[in-house]
Design a protein around this motif. Structure first.
Motif, PDB file in Angstrom:
ATOM      1  N   ARG A  84       0.772  -1.307  -0.031  1.00 12.22           N
ATOM      2  CA  ARG A  84       0.132  -0.089   0.138  1.00 12.22           C
ATOM      3  C   ARG A  84       1.016   1.501  -0.218  1.00 12.22           C
ATOM      4  O   ARG A  84       0.656   1.953  -0.673  1.00 12.22           O
ATOM      5  CB  ARG A  84      -0.986   0.120   1.160  1.00 12.22           C
ATOM      6  CG  ARG A  84      -1.773   1.251   1.134  1.00 12.22           C
ATOM      7  CD  ARG A  84      -2.651   1.333   2.444  1.00 12.22           C
ATOM      8  NE  ARG A  84      -3.612   2.480   2.414  1.00 12.22           N
ATOM      9  CZ  ARG A  84      -4.721   2.612   1.820  1.00 12.22           C
ATOM     10  NH1 ARG A  84      -5.519   1.483   1.247  1.00 12.22           N
ATOM     11  NH2 ARG A  84      -5.541   3.670   1.732  1.00 12.22           N
TER      12      ARG A  84
ATOM     13  N   GLU B 127       0.825   4.305  -2.868  1.00 13.46           N
ATOM     14  CA  GLU B 127       0.485   5.574  -2.564  1.00 13.46           C
ATOM     15  C   GLU B 127       1.621   6.478  -3.009  1.00 13.46           C
ATOM     16  O   GLU B 127       1.510   7.682  -3.319  1.00 13.46           O
ATOM     17  CB  GLU B 127       0.399   5.764  -0.855  1.00 13.46           C
ATOM     18  CG  GLU B 127      -1.026   5.112  -0.263  1.00 13.46           C
ATOM     19  CD  GLU B 127      -1.137   5.199   1.009  1.00 13.46           C
ATOM     20  OE1 GLU B 127      -2.217   5.308   1.525  1.00 13.46           O
ATOM     21  OE2 GLU B 127      -0.227   5.197   1.883  1.00 13.46           O
TER      22      GLU B 127
ATOM     23  N   ASP C 277       0.862   9.288  -5.063  1.00 15.23           N
ATOM     24  CA  ASP C 277       0.954  10.659  -4.667  1.00 15.23           C
ATOM     25  C   ASP C 277       1.833  11.389  -5.913  1.00 15.23           C
ATOM     26  O   ASP C 277       1.687  12.656  -6.250  1.00 15.23           O
ATOM     27  CB  ASP C 277       1.579  10.706  -3.509  1.00 15.23           C
ATOM     28  CG  ASP C 277       0.722  10.340  -2.278  1.00 15.23           C
ATOM     29  OD1 ASP C 277      -0.363  10.513  -2.497  1.00 15.23           O
ATOM     30  OD2 ASP C 277       1.247   9.947  -1.380  1.00 15.23           O
TER      31      ASP C 277
ATOM     32  N   SER D  68      -9.461   0.581  -2.175  1.00 16.04           N
ATOM     33  CA  SER D  68      -9.508   1.598  -1.030  1.00 16.04           C
ATOM     34  C   SER D  68      -8.753   2.980  -1.568  1.00 16.04           C
ATOM     35  O   SER D  68      -8.926   4.017  -1.462  1.00 16.04           O
ATOM     36  CB  SER D  68      -8.902   1.257   0.156  1.00 16.04           C
ATOM     37  OG  SER D  68      -7.431   1.035  -0.053  1.00 16.04           O
ATOM     38  N   LEU D  69      -7.909   2.805  -2.711  1.00 15.51           N
ATOM     39  CA  LEU D  69      -7.020   3.752  -3.151  1.00 15.51           C
ATOM     40  C   LEU D  69      -7.767   4.267  -4.505  1.00 15.51           C
ATOM     41  O   LEU D  69      -7.561   5.411  -4.911  1.00 15.51           O
ATOM     42  CB  LEU D  69      -5.601   3.176  -3.545  1.00 15.51           C
ATOM     43  CG  LEU D  69      -4.751   2.669  -2.708  1.00 15.51           C
ATOM     44  CD1 LEU D  69      -3.310   2.094  -3.124  1.00 15.51           C
ATOM     45  CD2 LEU D  69      -4.338   3.707  -1.312  1.00 15.51           C
TER      46      LEU D  69
ATOM     47  N   GLY E  59     -10.531   5.983  -6.102  1.00 18.06           N
ATOM     48  CA  GLY E  59     -11.610   6.748  -6.102  1.00 18.06           C
ATOM     49  C   GLY E  59     -12.353   6.980  -7.280  1.00 18.06           C
ATOM     50  O   GLY E  59     -13.552   7.449  -7.189  1.00 18.06           O
TER      51      GLY E  59
ATOM     52  N   ARG F 125     -15.235   5.309  -1.689  1.00 17.67           N
ATOM     53  CA  ARG F 125     -14.499   5.624  -0.674  1.00 17.67           C
ATOM     54  C   ARG F 125     -13.128   5.658  -1.103  1.00 17.67           C
ATOM     55  O   ARG F 125     -12.152   5.806  -0.109  1.00 17.67           O
ATOM     56  CB  ARG F 125     -14.534   4.585   0.334  1.00 17.67           C
ATOM     57  CG  ARG F 125     -16.184   4.923   0.859  1.00 17.67           C
ATOM     58  CD  ARG F 125     -16.334   4.109   2.232  1.00 17.67           C
ATOM     59  NE  ARG F 125     -17.947   4.169   2.401  1.00 17.67           N
ATOM     60  CZ  ARG F 125     -18.051   3.361   3.706  1.00 17.67           C
ATOM     61  NH1 ARG F 125     -17.594   2.603   4.286  1.00 17.67           N
ATOM     62  NH2 ARG F 125     -19.456   3.516   3.989  1.00 17.67           N
ATOM     63  N   GLY F 126     -12.743   5.695  -2.453  1.00 21.97           N
ATOM     64  CA  GLY F 126     -11.291   5.551  -2.794  1.00 21.97           C
ATOM     65  C   GLY F 126     -10.684   6.749  -2.278  1.00 21.97           C
ATOM     66  O   GLY F 126     -11.178   7.788  -2.609  1.00 21.97           O
ATOM     67  N   LYS F 127      -9.340   6.604  -2.198  1.00 19.75           N
ATOM     68  CA  LYS F 127      -8.317   7.746  -1.644  1.00 19.75           C
ATOM     69  C   LYS F 127      -8.266   8.799  -2.897  1.00 19.75           C
ATOM     70  O   LYS F 127      -7.999  10.043  -2.826  1.00 19.75           O
ATOM     71  CB  LYS F 127      -6.934   7.385  -1.107  1.00 19.75           C
ATOM     72  CG  LYS F 127      -6.291   8.521  -0.496  1.00 19.75           C
ATOM     73  CD  LYS F 127      -5.188   7.872   0.230  1.00 19.75           C
ATOM     74  CE  LYS F 127      -4.075   8.945   0.705  1.00 19.75           C
ATOM     75  NZ  LYS F 127      -2.936   8.462   1.531  1.00 19.75           N
ATOM     76  N   TYR F 128      -7.808   8.409  -4.212  1.00 23.57           N
ATOM     77  CA  TYR F 128      -7.293   9.105  -5.009  1.00 23.57           C
ATOM     78  C   TYR F 128      -8.459   9.047  -6.208  1.00 23.57           C
ATOM     79  O   TYR F 128      -8.762   8.062  -7.128  1.00 23.57           O
ATOM     80  CB  TYR F 128      -6.129   8.483  -5.724  1.00 23.57           C
ATOM     81  CG  TYR F 128      -5.094   8.548  -4.839  1.00 23.57           C
ATOM     82  CD1 TYR F 128      -4.153   9.686  -4.641  1.00 23.57           C
ATOM     83  CD2 TYR F 128      -4.827   7.073  -3.908  1.00 23.57           C
ATOM     84  CE1 TYR F 128      -3.101   9.657  -3.770  1.00 23.57           C
ATOM     85  CE2 TYR F 128      -3.732   7.317  -2.932  1.00 23.57           C
ATOM     86  CZ  TYR F 128      -2.955   8.415  -2.929  1.00 23.57           C
ATOM     87  OH  TYR F 128      -2.020   8.331  -1.959  1.00 23.57           O
ATOM     88  N   LYS F 129      -8.907  10.236  -6.729  1.00 19.02           N
ATOM     89  CA  LYS F 129     -10.092  10.220  -7.645  1.00 19.02           C
ATOM     90  C   LYS F 129      -9.728   9.837  -8.968  1.00 19.02           C
ATOM     91  O   LYS F 129     -10.496   9.603 -10.002  1.00 19.02           O
ATOM     92  CB  LYS F 129     -10.610  11.597  -7.639  1.00 19.02           C
ATOM     93  CG  LYS F 129      -9.913  12.718  -7.950  1.00 19.02           C
ATOM     94  CD  LYS F 129     -10.687  14.244  -8.034  1.00 19.02           C
ATOM     95  CE  LYS F 129      -9.763  15.383  -8.243  1.00 19.02           C
ATOM     96  NZ  LYS F 129      -9.102  15.308  -9.585  1.00 19.02           N
TER      97      LYS F 129
END
Length: 360
Positions: A220, A224, A228, A302-303, A305, A310-314
């Motif tokens: 993960r 990320e 990022d 989960s990453l 989006g 609810r994913g972190k990155y659209k």
């Protein structure tokens, strides 16, 4: 006069064939033989066939320039790095040789699901040759996630180089980090993250340990870093990720898979049955691997989006292949789909590409 494909050639002539984009990979494959002993880090074991290719000692030791900044020595297992490099070069050269015709450009970075040398039509082959996409590929069989992330990754150079052209980034990585060789070279990561056999123990309990948890957390963290990095520099451009499918450990009675480049139990089965783990039931082995793949896909979702609320990155989208490969016969070996399965997977990826391009 050009030699017949069946005649013996020199190593120099083989290199010339690789450099000629008009020579199809099916013809290049003729000059290679399988060697499972070379199949390290989930790379298929292939080398020039001495019955078809004349190689001098100098050929084996001469450094061959593969990329602008990378050289590898053609000797023993390093021969595979030579092969990987030439195949990557061919894809890149083919891309550069064609004018920009307006088709959206893709950028690929990944492992053997994106670059399987010569013997299978992998995801990138399917997308480029069957579905008409264009793209720049840096993928390499055996690549580990941690290597692809290191130093900003080779992918950043490509994204920056084609910053005004590329539309979608596709990434494939982590298989080597889950079931690959330990950094020490003695055994598989599996032997550290799966608990030893106990009679009656459910499959999930084999993964309830700190080593497995740390492994997934590490995956993960690396994803990320990639997300990022890319979203920070190229906000709004889609990123497609996948989590493989439910692989079948090999080497059990009745296993129908026979390939030249790896033993039936090359990467999973032998380590599951090892003295350390002693998990001999291939159904239980498959159940454990299935849970690992599900955990990995859940982490990716989960990453992502883009298609998970609810994913972190659209910008990130998860492409799920698990329902496409449900039988052992869908797999060419323990870890790689058959050509027919890669075609199904490629179609699913193509569908997602076309959906996200509509948002760019």
């Amino acid at each position: 006069m050009p030699r017949h494909i069946g005649s013996k050639i020199t190593f120099e002539e083989l290199e010339k064939k690789f450099a000629d984009l008009d020579v199809p990979e099916e013809q290049l494959a003729f000059y290679f033989e399988g060697d499972p002993s070379m199949s390290v880090r989930l790379r298929p074991g292939l080398r020039p066939d001495p019955k078809k290719v004349i190689m001098t000692e100098n050929d084996r030791r001469t450094a061959s320039r593969l990329h602008e900044t990378k050289e590898e020595v053609v000797e023993g297992a390093m021969a595979f790095d030579w092969l990987n490099g030439y195949l990557t070069w061919r894809r890149q050269k083919r891309f550069l040789s064609k004018p920009d015709d307006g088709r959206p450009m893709l950028v690929f970075e990944g492992d053997s699901w994106f670059q399987f040398p010569l013997l299978l039509d992998d995801i990138v082959d399917v997308l480029l040759d069957r579905f008409g996409h264009v793209g720049w590929c840096m993928s390499s069989a055996g690549a580990e996630l941690s290597e692809m992330v290191k130093g900003g990754g080779e992918y950043r150079g490509a994204l920056d180089r084609f910053k005004d052209r590329w539309k979608v980034f596709l990434f494939s990585g982590a298989g080597n980090d889950i079931v690959g060789a330990k950094a020490t070279g003695d055994g598989s990561v599996l032997e550290d993250i799966v608990a030893p056999f106990e009679q009656g123990k459910p499959a999930r309990d084999y993964l309830k340990n700190d080593a497995y948890r740390r492994n997934m957390e590490g995956l993960r963290a690396n994803y990320e870093l990639i997300l990022d990095d890319i979203t920070g520099h190229y906000q709004g451009r889609p990123i497609l990720l996948h989590g493989y499918a439910h692989a079948w450990p090999g080497g059990f009675d009745g296993d129908p898979r026979r390939v030249i480049y790896a033993a039936q139990d090359q990467w999973i089965g032998r380590y599951m049955r090892s003295e350390k783990l002693n998990i001999k039931d291939h159904i239980l082995q498959h159940e454990i691997v299935t849970l690992m793949i599900d955990d990995f896909n859940d982490m990716l979702k989960s990453l992502c989006g883009g298609n998970n609320p609810r994913g972190k990155y659209k910008e990130a989208y998860h492409v799920d292949f698990r329902s496409l490969l449900t039988n052992v016969t869908d797999w060419n070996d323990e870890l790689h789909p058959t050509d027919a399965s890669f075609l199904k997977i490629g179609a699913a990826m193509d569908d997602m590409i076309r959906k996200v391009l509509a948002t760019v």
